[in-house]
Design an enzyme around this catalytic site. Structure first.
Site: not given
Ligand code: 0WE
Length: 270
Positions: A19, A40, A95, A156, A163, A192, A194, A196
């Site tokens: 993380s 969480q 999301a 995204y 954001k 990165i 992570t 998530a």
């Molecule tokens: O802010 C993020 C990711 C945040 C995120 C990740 C998840 C995965 C699991 C928000 N919601 C969810 N929901 C889930 O169910 N990033 C900056 C990393 C990220 O995520 C992407 C990216 C990047 C970079 C998703 C699509 C395209 C690019």
């Protein structure tokens, strides 16, 4: 003596050692800050409690940021533990999975839009509101953003507007809290891998693209983000507020990049 000695920081968003929040915790601990953590849900309680003890902290409190009651309770508990403190690290974003697949226009829903904004942006403002009575002069609040706030990024999707909202919250919060000598900033980190992010399709492709298109020809680490975040929390950054600092190896500064392996070998030999 580290540049955060005497500071007390609440870290929100540790889920694993990969993380971003953990990278921040490690850097802030190294610089002498006293730390508290949130987890969480019950599934993460033991893990986060263990991580906390590794950086000399025995404070791990429950916080699901979608709950008004838990948002209140965490600062009530922190008041008992600390009375006053200096920093909040907000490293939370979410999301629904369906909203991060396909195109923005096809995947956007009222509920997904609302959840993304609630968890990823509103929660930062709400934390400031609840913590305000306990924040000392010289405090700093930090959140984590991404380039999707400023540019469209495939998949995204609704996290981009969320954001963008978060970054606007940084500016409004900075204006409100500045007169009390409380600073508010964001770090816009490059991608990165992570926990998530591992749930995100095409993430490997995205990392490879970022690496090739970045002036430094590498991806960002949680150590990179941790160090800048620690600096922004410290009195070294006493005149920086309302700012979004890119920690992205220069990716966002480039209009075009020709990354050809052979060229770089030639350059490396010179
Ligand atoms: O802010 C993020 C990711 C945040 C995120 C990740 C998840 C995965 C699991 C928000 N919601 C969810 N929901 C889930 O169910 N990033 C900056 C990393 C990220 O995520 C992407 C990216 C990047 C970079 C998703 C699509 C395209 C690019």
């Amino acid at each position: 003596m580290g540049f955060l000695s005497g500071k007390r920081a609440l870290i929100v968003g540790v889920a694993s050692k990969r993380s971003i929040a953990w990278g921040v915790a490690a850097a802030m601990h190294r610089e002498g800050a006293e730390l508290a953590f949130t987890y969480q849900n019950d599934k993460l309680k033991e893990r986060v409690t263990g991580f906390a003890s590794e950086v000399g902290s025995n404070i791990a409190l429950p916080l699901d940021v979608s709950s008004d009651a838990e948002l209140k309770a965490v600062f009530r508990d922190l008041e008992t533990e600390w009375g006053e403190f200096d920093n909040i690290i907000h490293a939370v974003g979410y999301a629904p999975k369906e909203c991060l697949a396909g195109t923005f226009v096809e995947s956007v829903t009222r509920e997904g839009f609302q959840i993304a904004h609630d968890i990823s942006a509103y929660s930062f403002a709400a934390m400031a509101r609840e913590a305000l009575p306990m924040l000392r002069s010289g405090s700093a609040l930090l959140t984590m953003s991404y380039l999707g706030a400023e540019r469209s990024i495939p998949n995204y999707n609704v996290m981009g507007p969320a954001k963008a909202s978060l970054e606007a919250c940084v500016r409004f919060m900075a204006a409100d809290l500045g007169p009390r000598n409380i600073r508010v900033n964001g770090v816009s980190a490059g991608p990165i891998k992570t926990l998530a992010a591992s749930g995100v399709g095409n993430f490997r492709k995205l990392l490879a693209h970022a690496k090739a298109g970045t002036p430094l020809r590498r991806n960002v680490t949680i150590e990179d983000v941790g160090n800048v975040t620690a600096f922004l929390c410290s009195d070294l950054a006493s005149a920086i507020t309302g700012e979004i600092v890119h920690v992205d190896c220069g990716y966002s500064t480039v209009g075009m990049s020709f990354s050809v392996d052979e060229d770089e070998e030639v350059i490396a030999q010179r």
